[in-house]
Design a protein around this motif. Structure first.
Motif, mmCIF file in Angstrom:
data_model
loop_
_atom_site.group_PDB
_atom_site.id
_atom_site.type_symbol
_atom_site.label_atom_id
_atom_site.label_comp_id
_atom_site.label_asym_id
_atom_site.label_seq_id
_atom_site.Cartn_x
_atom_site.Cartn_y
_atom_site.Cartn_z
ATOM 1 N N VAL A 24 4.280 7.527 -0.217
ATOM 2 C CA VAL A 24 3.301 6.655 -0.889
ATOM 3 C C VAL A 24 4.004 5.391 -1.396
ATOM 4 O O VAL A 24 3.480 4.283 -1.299
ATOM 5 C CB VAL A 24 2.598 7.416 -2.041
ATOM 6 C CG1 VAL A 24 1.709 6.485 -2.848
ATOM 7 C CG2 VAL A 24 1.765 8.563 -1.488
ATOM 8 N N HIS A 25 5.209 5.582 -1.879
ATOM 9 C CA HIS A 25 6.001 4.461 -2.356
ATOM 10 C C HIS A 25 6.263 3.477 -1.202
ATOM 11 O O HIS A 25 6.124 2.267 -1.350
ATOM 12 C CB HIS A 25 7.321 5.026 -2.890
ATOM 13 C CG HIS A 25 8.056 4.067 -3.747
ATOM 14 N ND1 HIS A 25 7.615 3.713 -5.003
ATOM 15 C CD2 HIS A 25 9.201 3.355 -3.518
ATOM 16 C CE1 HIS A 25 8.453 2.836 -5.506
ATOM 17 N NE2 HIS A 25 9.419 2.594 -4.635
ATOM 18 N N THR A 26 6.593 4.046 -0.041
ATOM 19 C CA THR A 26 6.829 3.212 1.152
ATOM 20 C C THR A 26 5.567 2.440 1.519
ATOM 21 O O THR A 26 5.622 1.246 1.836
ATOM 22 C CB THR A 26 7.230 4.110 2.357
ATOM 23 O OG1 THR A 26 8.392 4.829 1.983
ATOM 24 C CG2 THR A 26 7.485 3.301 3.599
ATOM 25 N N LEU A 27 4.422 3.112 1.450
ATOM 26 C CA LEU A 27 3.165 2.438 1.826
ATOM 27 C C LEU A 27 2.912 1.195 0.982
ATOM 28 O O LEU A 27 2.328 0.221 1.451
ATOM 29 C CB LEU A 27 1.971 3.404 1.678
ATOM 30 C CG LEU A 27 1.913 4.576 2.646
ATOM 31 C CD1 LEU A 27 0.695 5.439 2.338
ATOM 32 C CD2 LEU A 27 1.873 4.098 4.101
ATOM 33 N N ARG A 28 3.337 1.237 -0.259
ATOM 34 C CA ARG A 28 3.101 0.098 -1.156
ATOM 35 C C ARG A 28 3.834 -1.162 -0.695
ATOM 36 O O ARG A 28 3.504 -2.260 -1.127
ATOM 37 C CB ARG A 28 3.522 0.425 -2.611
ATOM 38 C CG ARG A 28 2.625 1.393 -3.317
ATOM 39 C CD ARG A 28 1.176 0.932 -3.380
ATOM 40 N NE ARG A 28 0.952 -0.138 -4.343
ATOM 41 C CZ ARG A 28 -0.165 -0.876 -4.412
ATOM 42 N NH1 ARG A 28 -1.143 -0.670 -3.559
ATOM 43 N NH2 ARG A 28 -0.298 -1.804 -5.321
ATOM 44 N N ARG A 29 4.835 -1.005 0.168
ATOM 45 C CA ARG A 29 5.559 -2.177 0.698
ATOM 46 C C ARG A 29 4.670 -2.976 1.654
ATOM 47 O O ARG A 29 4.975 -4.118 1.988
ATOM 48 C CB ARG A 29 6.767 -1.703 1.514
ATOM 49 C CG ARG A 29 8.034 -1.475 0.725
ATOM 50 C CD ARG A 29 9.221 -1.535 1.685
ATOM 51 N NE ARG A 29 9.187 -2.728 2.514
ATOM 52 C CZ ARG A 29 9.399 -2.743 3.837
ATOM 53 N NH1 ARG A 29 9.669 -1.632 4.480
ATOM 54 N NH2 ARG A 29 9.340 -3.877 4.515
ATOM 55 N N PHE A 30 3.599 -2.351 2.130
ATOM 56 C CA PHE A 30 2.761 -2.986 3.158
ATOM 57 C C PHE A 30 1.415 -3.384 2.545
ATOM 58 O O PHE A 30 1.059 -2.893 1.472
ATOM 59 C CB PHE A 30 2.583 -2.018 4.332
ATOM 60 C CG PHE A 30 3.895 -1.674 4.970
ATOM 61 C CD1 PHE A 30 4.488 -2.550 5.859
ATOM 62 C CD2 PHE A 30 4.574 -0.510 4.628
ATOM 63 C CE1 PHE A 30 5.733 -2.270 6.416
ATOM 64 C CE2 PHE A 30 5.819 -0.220 5.183
ATOM 65 C CZ PHE A 30 6.391 -1.103 6.075
ATOM 66 N N PRO A 31 0.688 -4.273 3.235
ATOM 67 C CA PRO A 31 -0.535 -4.782 2.590
ATOM 68 C C PRO A 31 -1.757 -3.850 2.636
ATOM 69 O O PRO A 31 -2.881 -4.319 2.593
ATOM 70 C CB PRO A 31 -0.816 -6.074 3.367
ATOM 71 C CG PRO A 31 -0.109 -5.936 4.648
ATOM 72 C CD PRO A 31 1.003 -4.982 4.485
ATOM 73 N N PHE A 32 -1.537 -2.538 2.711
ATOM 74 C CA PHE A 32 -2.686 -1.619 2.658
ATOM 75 C C PHE A 32 -3.371 -1.763 1.303
ATOM 76 O O PHE A 32 -2.695 -1.782 0.271
ATOM 77 C CB PHE A 32 -2.232 -0.158 2.793
ATOM 78 C CG PHE A 32 -1.674 0.176 4.143
ATOM 79 C CD1 PHE A 32 -2.485 0.165 5.265
ATOM 80 C CD2 PHE A 32 -0.331 0.501 4.292
ATOM 81 C CE1 PHE A 32 -1.968 0.474 6.521
ATOM 82 C CE2 PHE A 32 0.186 0.809 5.535
ATOM 83 C CZ PHE A 32 -0.624 0.797 6.651
ATOM 84 N N ASN A 33 -4.698 -1.871 1.306
ATOM 85 C CA ASN A 33 -5.390 -1.883 0.007
ATOM 86 C C ASN A 33 -6.501 -0.828 -0.035
ATOM 87 O O ASN A 33 -7.348 -0.836 -0.923
ATOM 88 C CB ASN A 33 -5.945 -3.268 -0.338
ATOM 89 C CG ASN A 33 -6.866 -3.807 0.737
ATOM 90 O OD1 ASN A 33 -7.249 -3.071 1.658
ATOM 91 N ND2 ASN A 33 -7.234 -5.063 0.634
ATOM 92 N N ARG A 34 -6.475 0.076 0.951
ATOM 93 C CA ARG A 34 -7.470 1.153 0.960
ATOM 94 C C ARG A 34 -6.856 2.355 1.670
ATOM 95 O O ARG A 34 -6.285 2.211 2.762
ATOM 96 C CB ARG A 34 -8.721 0.669 1.701
ATOM 97 C CG ARG A 34 -9.889 1.612 1.629
ATOM 98 C CD ARG A 34 -11.167 0.915 2.127
ATOM 99 N NE ARG A 34 -12.277 1.824 2.034
ATOM 100 C CZ ARG A 34 -12.606 2.687 2.989
ATOM 101 N NH1 ARG A 34 -11.922 2.718 4.124
ATOM 102 N NH2 ARG A 34 -13.612 3.510 2.804
#
Ligand code: SF4
Length: 375
Positions: free
Chosen positions: A103-113
């Motif tokens: 989840v921490h890794t995902l925050r590096r990318f512009p996912f907002n949903r």
């Protein structure tokens, strides 16, 4: 205005009800991501420079991708399409993949949903379906996403599951609401031919719920979510005000989209294209400059039927003006003639030049929509 759908065809294991295209092969992942990026580059003209407003990573299991995979894909999206005007980027995720680190890794990318495939909170049913998570993992996954700062979370549920009772379904809905998702999709289980679940039913090892029960589940779903403040904006979709899924809504409103990856569909308002559903064929084809796909030019009848079928499922309904302008007065007359009995019975209404289902009409939406089809 346009959308991009990226199909990520990998699953750790297969769920017994699923007929989406995916494979448990892991060795081709790196090569696949390169092929996917190549397809994104080669088809850059498909959307005719329309602004990309939504990107959707669906599957399969997109949360099987690594940080490096996401790096490659986002770099390509940024270079070829630009993401500055993109308002929604969704990742479909399986709860068991969402560790703290991931989840921490995902925050590096512009996912907002984040859209989580929870399906049910009943551990026995999750096991029967061969899902890889349990209820506690699902709850933890949502909590982790929240703590990491994701403020647009969608939960997928399935109802009409083997052995399901009103009590179990009520429990699923309550557990889901306790997680305060911004969005919730709930689909009735379908027994897709060729799946292990379909065979289990044929062998009478599981029993399908009957129509009365299905209706009760749907009614429970509607009333529980409405009471909790959710907007029922599409037959199977609910959201807190303003939180409807932009990407899926654009499918229902006939907005063009580019779909990349095996089995992905694309739509440019006049025709549809779909890539072959085979990872190996797809990769080889893309590497050799010969994307394996089929195409269908949509005639006016098909476009009318698709517009009515998808639009009538939503809270916004269909525009009578659009029917006249895009499909002609003959089809508009037909629509009005076929709609008349349902209007009289209060199952549909016209408002501000649009035709839509009423709360009562939602319960017989399939019948109404099939009456409005142009044959
Ligand atoms: S994880 Fe999703 S795509 Fe993969 S088999 Fe299960 S339901 Fe199908």
């Amino acid at each position: 205005m346009a959308g991009i759908y990226l199909h990520i065809p990998f699953c750790k294991t297969r769920c017994i009800y699923c007929d989406f295209y995916s494979t448990t092969r892991e060795d081709l992942r790196q090569r696949y991501v390169q092929a996917l990026c190549l397809e994104l580059k080669e088809r850059k003209d498909y959307l005719k420079e329309a602004t990309v407003e939504t990107v959707y990573f669906g599957g399969g299991t997109p949360s099987q991708l690594s940080e490096e995979n996401f790096d490659n894909i986002f770099q390509t999206l940024q270079e070829v399409y630009g993401l500055d005007k993109t308002i929604e980027i969704t990742l479909e995720a399986n709860p068991d993949d969402l560790t703290d680190e991931y989840v921490h890794t995902l925050r590096r990318f512009p996912f907002n949903r984040i859209s989580l495939g929870i399906q049910t909170f009943d551990d026995r049913t999750l096991q029967l379906l061969h899902r890889r998570h349990n209820a506690a993992q699902a709850q933890n996954a949502v909590r982790r996403c929240r703590e990491a700062g994701f403020d647009n979370i969608s939960i997928d549920l399935i109802y009409g599951l083997p052995g399901e009772t009103e009590k179990l379904w009520e429990n699923d809905l309550m557990q889901a609401l306790q997680l305060h998702p911004e969005h919730l999709s709930a689909y009735h289980l379908t027994y897709e031919e060729g799946t292990p679940l379909y065979r289990l039913r044929q062998e009478k090892r599981v029993r399908e719920v009957d129509e009365d029960m299905s209706l009760k589940f749907f009614s429970q779903l509607n009333s529980t979510l409405r009471q909790a403040g959710y907007v029922h904006y599409e037959i199977s979709n609910f959201c807190l005000p303003g939180k409807h899924a932009r990407h899926n809504t654009s499918y229902w409103q006939g907005i063009p989209y580019l779909g990349c990856g095996p089995s992905a569909h694309s739509f440019d308002t006049r025709s549809r294209e779909w890539n072959k559903a085979s990872l190996e064929t797809y990769i080889q084809g893309i590497e050799q400059g010969k994307r394996p796909y089929e195409t269908e030019v949509l005639n006016a009848d098909t476009r009318y039927n698709e517009y009515v079928m998808t639009g009538m499922r939503t809270i916004w309904g269909i525009s009578l003006d659009k029917i006249r302008t895009d499909f002609g007065t003959e089809r508009l007359d037909y629509l009005q003639r076929m709609a008349a009995p349902h209007l009289r019975r209060g199952k549909i209404v016209t408002q501000d030049g649009r035709l839509r289902l009423t709360e009562e009409g939602i319960f017989i939406s399939d019948d109404i929509i099939s009456d409005l089809m142009y044959v």
